[in-house]
Design a protein around this motif. Structure first.
Motif, PDB file in Angstrom:
ATOM      1  N   VAL A 245       3.119 -32.946 -20.464  1.00 56.99           N
ATOM      2  CA  VAL A 245       2.269 -34.138 -20.430  1.00 56.99           C
ATOM      3  C   VAL A 245       1.899 -34.411 -18.978  1.00 56.99           C
ATOM      4  O   VAL A 245       2.563 -33.932 -18.060  1.00 56.99           O
ATOM      5  N   VAL A 246       0.869 -35.199 -18.771  1.00 59.16           N
ATOM      6  CA  VAL A 246       0.496 -35.618 -17.426  1.00 59.16           C
ATOM      7  C   VAL A 246       1.330 -36.837 -17.074  1.00 59.16           C
ATOM      8  O   VAL A 246       1.455 -37.767 -17.876  1.00 59.16           O
ATOM      9  N   GLY A 247       1.919 -36.842 -15.864  1.00 61.23           N
ATOM     10  CA  GLY A 247       2.652 -38.013 -15.381  1.00 61.23           C
ATOM     11  C   GLY A 247       1.638 -39.046 -14.938  1.00 61.23           C
ATOM     12  O   GLY A 247       1.021 -39.719 -15.743  1.00 61.23           O
ATOM     13  N   LYS A 248       1.442 -39.186 -13.640  1.00 59.74           N
ATOM     14  CA  LYS A 248       0.352 -40.015 -13.131  1.00 59.74           C
ATOM     15  C   LYS A 248      -0.859 -39.138 -12.871  1.00 59.74           C
ATOM     16  O   LYS A 248      -1.951 -39.425 -13.318  1.00 59.74           O
ATOM     17  N   HIS A 249      -0.623 -38.033 -12.150  1.00 61.42           N
ATOM     18  CA  HIS A 249      -1.707 -37.102 -11.825  1.00 61.42           C
ATOM     19  C   HIS A 249      -1.368 -35.666 -12.206  1.00 61.42           C
ATOM     20  O   HIS A 249      -2.266 -34.874 -12.436  1.00 61.42           O
ATOM     21  N   LEU A 250      -0.083 -35.335 -12.219  1.00 63.84           N
ATOM     22  CA  LEU A 250       0.353 -33.955 -12.382  1.00 63.84           C
ATOM     23  C   LEU A 250       1.171 -33.776 -13.657  1.00 63.84           C
ATOM     24  O   LEU A 250       1.694 -34.736 -14.222  1.00 63.84           O
ATOM     25  N   TYR A 251       1.340 -32.519 -14.066  1.00 61.47           N
ATOM     26  CA  TYR A 251       2.073 -32.230 -15.297  1.00 61.47           C
ATOM     27  C   TYR A 251       3.578 -32.431 -15.162  1.00 61.47           C
ATOM     28  O   TYR A 251       4.158 -32.184 -14.108  1.00 61.47           O
ATOM     29  N   ILE A 252       4.166 -32.838 -16.267  1.00 61.47           N
ATOM     30  CA  ILE A 252       5.614 -32.897 -16.437  1.00 61.47           C
ATOM     31  C   ILE A 252       5.925 -31.914 -17.556  1.00 61.47           C
ATOM     32  O   ILE A 252       5.406 -32.050 -18.669  1.00 61.47           O
ATOM     33  N   ASP A 253       6.728 -30.895 -17.272  1.00 68.83           N
ATOM     34  CA  ASP A 253       7.177 -29.963 -18.306  1.00 68.83           C
ATOM     35  C   ASP A 253       8.482 -30.513 -18.861  1.00 68.83           C
ATOM     36  O   ASP A 253       9.389 -30.840 -18.091  1.00 68.83           O
ATOM     37  N   TYR A 254       8.584 -30.605 -20.166  1.00 71.61           N
ATOM     38  CA  TYR A 254       9.801 -31.119 -20.784  1.00 71.61           C
ATOM     39  C   TYR A 254      10.025 -30.395 -22.104  1.00 71.61           C
ATOM     40  O   TYR A 254       9.151 -29.671 -22.586  1.00 71.61           O
ATOM     41  N   ALA A 255      11.209 -30.580 -22.647  1.00 79.70           N
ATOM     42  CA  ALA A 255      11.531 -29.940 -23.916  1.00 79.70           C
ATOM     43  C   ALA A 255      12.254 -30.936 -24.806  1.00 79.70           C
ATOM     44  O   ALA A 255      13.008 -31.787 -24.325  1.00 79.70           O
TER      45      ALA A 255
ATOM     46  N   TYR B  57      13.778 -27.968 -12.480  1.00 76.31           N
ATOM     47  CA  TYR B  57      15.171 -28.271 -12.782  1.00 76.31           C
ATOM     48  C   TYR B  57      15.809 -27.197 -13.654  1.00 76.31           C
ATOM     49  O   TYR B  57      16.922 -26.777 -13.403  1.00 76.31           O
ATOM     50  N   LEU B  58      15.083 -26.795 -14.693  1.00 72.17           N
ATOM     51  CA  LEU B  58      15.611 -25.811 -15.632  1.00 72.17           C
ATOM     52  C   LEU B  58      14.494 -24.886 -16.100  1.00 72.17           C
ATOM     53  O   LEU B  58      13.345 -25.319 -16.243  1.00 72.17           O
ATOM     54  N   SER B  59      14.851 -23.651 -16.378  1.00 73.01           N
ATOM     55  CA  SER B  59      13.908 -22.753 -17.048  1.00 73.01           C
ATOM     56  C   SER B  59      13.991 -23.059 -18.546  1.00 73.01           C
ATOM     57  O   SER B  59      14.902 -23.765 -19.000  1.00 73.01           O
ATOM     58  N   ILE B  60      13.086 -22.524 -19.302  1.00 74.94           N
ATOM     59  CA  ILE B  60      13.129 -22.717 -20.760  1.00 74.94           C
ATOM     60  C   ILE B  60      14.431 -22.156 -21.316  1.00 74.94           C
ATOM     61  O   ILE B  60      15.099 -22.802 -22.125  1.00 74.94           O
TER      62      ILE B  60
ATOM     63  N   ALA C 119      15.596 -34.773 -36.372  1.00 74.90           N
ATOM     64  CA  ALA C 119      15.906 -35.863 -35.444  1.00 74.90           C
ATOM     65  C   ALA C 119      16.048 -35.291 -34.032  1.00 74.90           C
ATOM     66  O   ALA C 119      16.407 -34.120 -33.865  1.00 74.90           O
ATOM     67  N   VAL C 120      15.797 -36.123 -33.030  1.00 74.45           N
ATOM     68  CA  VAL C 120      15.946 -35.665 -31.642  1.00 74.45           C
ATOM     69  C   VAL C 120      17.423 -35.429 -31.352  1.00 74.45           C
ATOM     70  O   VAL C 120      18.266 -36.308 -31.564  1.00 74.45           O
ATOM     71  N   HIS C 121      17.711 -34.245 -30.890  1.00 74.47           N
ATOM     72  CA  HIS C 121      19.061 -33.868 -30.478  1.00 74.47           C
ATOM     73  C   HIS C 121      19.208 -34.027 -28.970  1.00 74.47           C
ATOM     74  O   HIS C 121      20.259 -34.396 -28.467  1.00 74.47           O
ATOM     75  N   ASN C 122      18.106 -33.753 -28.246  1.00 70.99           N
ATOM     76  CA  ASN C 122      18.153 -33.743 -26.790  1.00 70.99           C
ATOM     77  C   ASN C 122      16.719 -33.722 -26.259  1.00 70.99           C
ATOM     78  O   ASN C 122      15.848 -33.123 -26.867  1.00 70.99           O
ATOM     79  N   VAL C 123      16.500 -34.371 -25.118  1.00 69.92           N
ATOM     80  CA  VAL C 123      15.235 -34.264 -24.383  1.00 69.92           C
ATOM     81  C   VAL C 123      15.608 -33.922 -22.953  1.00 69.92           C
ATOM     82  O   VAL C 123      16.538 -34.507 -22.392  1.00 69.92           O
ATOM     83  N   GLU C 124      14.902 -32.982 -22.368  1.00 75.74           N
ATOM     84  CA  GLU C 124      15.203 -32.558 -20.994  1.00 75.74           C
ATOM     85  C   GLU C 124      13.904 -32.336 -20.225  1.00 75.74           C
ATOM     86  O   GLU C 124      12.960 -31.745 -20.754  1.00 75.74           O
TER      87      GLU C 124
ATOM     88  N   GLU D 162      17.352 -21.724 -19.823  1.00 78.73           N
ATOM     89  CA  GLU D 162      18.492 -22.575 -19.431  1.00 78.73           C
ATOM     90  C   GLU D 162      18.529 -23.844 -20.267  1.00 78.73           C
ATOM     91  O   GLU D 162      19.596 -24.271 -20.715  1.00 78.73           O
ATOM     92  N   ALA D 163      17.366 -24.438 -20.506  1.00 74.21           N
ATOM     93  CA  ALA D 163      17.302 -25.657 -21.313  1.00 74.21           C
ATOM     94  C   ALA D 163      17.689 -25.382 -22.763  1.00 74.21           C
ATOM     95  O   ALA D 163      18.351 -26.207 -23.403  1.00 74.21           O
ATOM     96  N   GLN D 164      17.306 -24.213 -23.282  1.00 70.85           N
ATOM     97  CA  GLN D 164      17.699 -23.853 -24.648  1.00 70.85           C
ATOM     98  C   GLN D 164      19.215 -23.781 -24.771  1.00 70.85           C
ATOM     99  O   GLN D 164      19.805 -24.337 -25.700  1.00 70.85           O
ATOM    100  N   LYS D 165      19.849 -23.081 -23.837  1.00 71.57           N
ATOM    101  CA  LYS D 165      21.311 -22.930 -23.865  1.00 71.57           C
ATOM    102  C   LYS D 165      22.019 -24.268 -23.679  1.00 71.57           C
ATOM    103  O   LYS D 165      23.066 -24.512 -24.268  1.00 71.57           O
ATOM    104  N   GLN D 166      21.447 -25.123 -22.844  1.00 73.22           N
ATOM    105  CA  GLN D 166      22.030 -26.446 -22.625  1.00 73.22           C
ATOM    106  C   GLN D 166      21.915 -27.309 -23.877  1.00 73.22           C
ATOM    107  O   GLN D 166      22.843 -28.027 -24.231  1.00 73.22           O
ATOM    108  N   ALA D 167      20.783 -27.239 -24.552  1.00 72.60           N
ATOM    109  CA  ALA D 167      20.566 -28.043 -25.755  1.00 72.60           C
ATOM    110  C   ALA D 167      21.397 -27.551 -26.929  1.00 72.60           C
ATOM    111  O   ALA D 167      21.921 -28.355 -27.714  1.00 72.60           O
ATOM    112  N   PHE D 168      21.532 -26.233 -27.064  1.00 71.81           N
ATOM    113  CA  PHE D 168      22.251 -25.640 -28.192  1.00 71.81           C
ATOM    114  C   PHE D 168      23.260 -24.613 -27.681  1.00 71.81           C
ATOM    115  O   PHE D 168      23.035 -23.399 -27.792  1.00 71.81           O
ATOM    116  N   PRO D 169      24.369 -25.061 -27.107  1.00 70.59           N
ATOM    117  CA  PRO D 169      25.335 -24.116 -26.531  1.00 70.59           C
ATOM    118  C   PRO D 169      25.954 -23.167 -27.559  1.00 70.59           C
ATOM    119  O   PRO D 169      26.374 -22.066 -27.204  1.00 70.59           O
TER     120      PRO D 169
END
Length: 157
Positions: free
Chosen positions: A69-79, A26-29, A87-92, A31-38
């Motif tokens: 983290v592992v979902g059911k069998h495969l990895y989920i990359d998140y930030a 969905y996003l590169s690191i 405090a949490v500002h954003n999760v993607e 892209e996610a950085q810019k989206q979280a902290f424009p």
């Protein structure tokens, strides 16, 4: 027909009808950085490939943490983007590899984490609602965010 074909043919039919491998980036690191902290003008790497400080005008506007983290069998990359106070500002979700359960990427589900701190319970079916059909992914991402808050929430300043 030879004996082996009688057994191999049904197995081949089952294998052909099985769900194909599935992955969505969905996003590169970056892209996610810019989206979280424009407003950020610079990201300083604190831990290579894992933690960055977002800066604007020479001051910290937050922290960006990449995790997997592992979902059911495969990895989920998140930030997780944290405020300077921890405090949490954003999760993607950056990449989801399972063939189902991708609903964890829905903005309304991810918005549940905003404002959570290390003192928050962060429990599925408690302060974080579960997603039917994505129970393991929901649980594991929630546990990952909790781990990030416990590890970084009060230490990054």
């Amino acid at each position: 027909m030879t004996e082996w074909i009688r057994y191999a043919l049904p197995a081949a039919a089952i294998a052909a009808s099985a769900s194909p491998a599935y992955a969505m980036q969905y996003l590169s690191i970056e892209e996610a950085q810019k989206q979280a902290f424009p407003s950020a003008t610079h990201f300083s790497e604190i831990q290579p490939g894992r933690v960055w400080k977002a800066e604007a005008g020479g001051r910290a506007v937050g922290f960006f943490i990449f995790d997997r983290v592992v979902g059911k069998h495969l990895y989920i990359d998140y930030a997780v983007a944290l405020t300077p106070a921890g405090a949490v500002h954003n999760v993607e979700v950056l990449q989801y590899r399972e063939s189902y359960g991708g609903e964890i990427r829905n903005a309304s589900w991810l918005a549940q984490f905003v404002g959570k701190t290390n003192a928050s319970a962060l429990k599925i079916n408690g302060d974080i609602r579960n997603i039917a059909g994505a129970t393991l992914s929901s649980t594991h991402v929630t546990e990952g965010v909790k781990r990030i808050l416990a590890t970084y929430g009060s230490r990054l300043k």
